[in-house]
Design a protein around this motif. Sequence first.
Motif, mmCIF file in Angstrom:
data_model
loop_
_atom_site.group_PDB
_atom_site.id
_atom_site.type_symbol
_atom_site.label_atom_id
_atom_site.label_comp_id
_atom_site.label_asym_id
_atom_site.label_seq_id
_atom_site.Cartn_x
_atom_site.Cartn_y
_atom_site.Cartn_z
ATOM 1 N N SER A 1 21.392 44.714 71.019
ATOM 2 C CA SER A 1 22.186 43.907 71.196
ATOM 3 C C SER A 1 23.207 44.275 71.964
ATOM 4 N N ILE B 1 28.151 48.633 72.941
ATOM 5 C CA ILE B 1 29.482 48.961 72.713
ATOM 6 C C ILE B 1 30.216 50.030 72.098
ATOM 7 N N ILE C 1 36.425 44.393 81.178
ATOM 8 C CA ILE C 1 35.348 42.991 80.874
ATOM 9 C C ILE C 1 35.117 42.776 82.030
ATOM 10 N N ASP D 1 32.327 45.920 79.954
ATOM 11 C CA ASP D 1 31.244 45.753 79.305
ATOM 12 C C ASP D 1 31.489 44.095 80.520
ATOM 13 N N HIS E 1 21.569 38.252 74.986
ATOM 14 C CA HIS E 1 21.341 37.167 74.212
ATOM 15 C C HIS E 1 21.187 36.612 75.088
ATOM 16 N N LYS F 1 22.527 34.848 77.765
ATOM 17 C CA LYS F 1 23.337 36.163 79.042
ATOM 18 C C LYS F 1 22.251 35.492 80.621
HETATM 19 C C1 LIG Z 1 27.789 38.242 74.835
HETATM 20 C C2 LIG Z 1 28.232 39.548 75.143
HETATM 21 C C3 LIG Z 1 29.087 40.436 73.956
HETATM 22 C C4 LIG Z 1 28.310 40.414 73.095
HETATM 23 O O1 LIG Z 1 26.695 40.242 73.210
HETATM 24 P P1 LIG Z 1 25.618 40.538 71.923
HETATM 25 O O2 LIG Z 1 24.201 40.234 72.562
HETATM 26 O O3 LIG Z 1 25.624 38.468 71.637
HETATM 27 O O4 LIG Z 1 26.644 41.163 70.959
HETATM 28 C C5 LIG Z 1 29.300 41.777 74.385
HETATM 29 N N1 LIG Z 1 30.514 41.027 75.467
HETATM 30 C C6 LIG Z 1 30.664 40.779 76.114
HETATM 31 C C7 LIG Z 1 31.889 39.859 77.052
HETATM 32 C C8 LIG Z 1 30.441 39.058 75.810
HETATM 33 O O5 LIG Z 1 29.524 37.831 76.380
#
Ligand SMILES: *Cc1c(COP(=O)(O)O)cnc(C)c1O
Length: 368
Positions: free
Chosen positions: A63, A68, A135, A161, A187, A190
């Motif tokens: 995930s 991270i 981010i 990120d 996810h 995304k």
């Molecule tokens: C979606 C998201 C995550 C987490 O990703 P998952 O695959 O849902 O664990 C982390 N950082 C940001 C900025 C996100 O939008």
Amino acid sequence: MAETSVKNKRVISDKYRASHEDDTSSLAAALDRGLSGTSDTVSDYEAALRGYFGNRNAIAISSGGAAITVALYAAGVKAGDEVVLTPTSPLCTVYPVMDMGARPVFVDTRADGFSVDLEDLQRVVTPKTRAIIEIPMWGMPTQVDELQQAARKAGIPLILDLAHSHGSTLHGRSLSAYGDLSCYSTHERKPLATGEGGFILTDNDDLAKRCRDYSRFGNLNGRDFGLNFKLGALPAALGTSRLKYLDQQLEARRRNAERFLSRLEHPSVRPFTQIPGAKHNNYFLTLRLNFADNRRFIDHLDEHGVPSDIKRYGCRCLYDFPAVAQYRRPCPNGERLLNSMTTIPVHPSLSSDDIDYMVGLVNAYREG
Ligand SMILES: *Cc1c(COP(=O)(O)O)cnc(C)c1O
């Protein structure tokens, strides 16, 4: 009157469900090749990711949040260390830091976007700082080139990120070219979607090895600690086949965003200015608002079927959430940014008519 408008309510979905002809055949082919995270299907996916993004190493992870966690471990973050990050990200970015027993230290953004403010960075870096996380929200490129220089000078690993930023570039290179470790999510929401999933990109072979070993229980050698964060073969198969359509998807997003902006006439609503050399993937169209009450504008759009990520996630600086409040360090630029913007969906399932409806609603809005 109100009733009629509720009955005839039009609802724009902010969910994009990618669906491609070869989704099913890719999954079927994977079934014959072994389903674990060490199957060839996963190595093929990693090769495809290296090819698309241009990094030396790709490690498929279960995930984005896990990516991270693994990146923090690879960077050497341990309990008691400090990790600097902007407070304008989702909770998904800060929880992994807290989980490692490290201390999140908030650094302000710039006034006009989600980049780390380099002056404020100097104020928060201490000998305990073990990583910096940037981010780029909603896929908008940040000044990752300048931050990379600052981080190198300070000798601190830079983690990006890039959960929103598949296909976003700066000076012609994927944003992942600028991080020591770049974390992505796949996810369902995304741009590249495999249901659940993530990956890490890095040009540093040592960091890549640390990521890989840690996400495989330290290869069970009994010497190196690790946990299981491998991505399974089925999402990997979907990732490989969908990656081929990513550029096409981003092009449809760009056309929708352009159509919206070419019709936008409201004096209190304007697009973000992209930084020089940036190419936004249009994960969402982001707008800056200049109303006396911006949240009322967002509510108005929502009541008329146009959703905003700002409302959906209750976006505010992370230290304003109870679970993170103990790390409060006011970041006025970040607060102002989140309070003066909204997001508009522009994914490929939307028709020109949907776009025209949304921009018409914006143009007709009057405060009162
Ligand atoms: C979606 C998201 C995550 C987490 O990703 P998952 O695959 O849902 O664990 C982390 N950082 C940001 C900025 C996100 O939008």
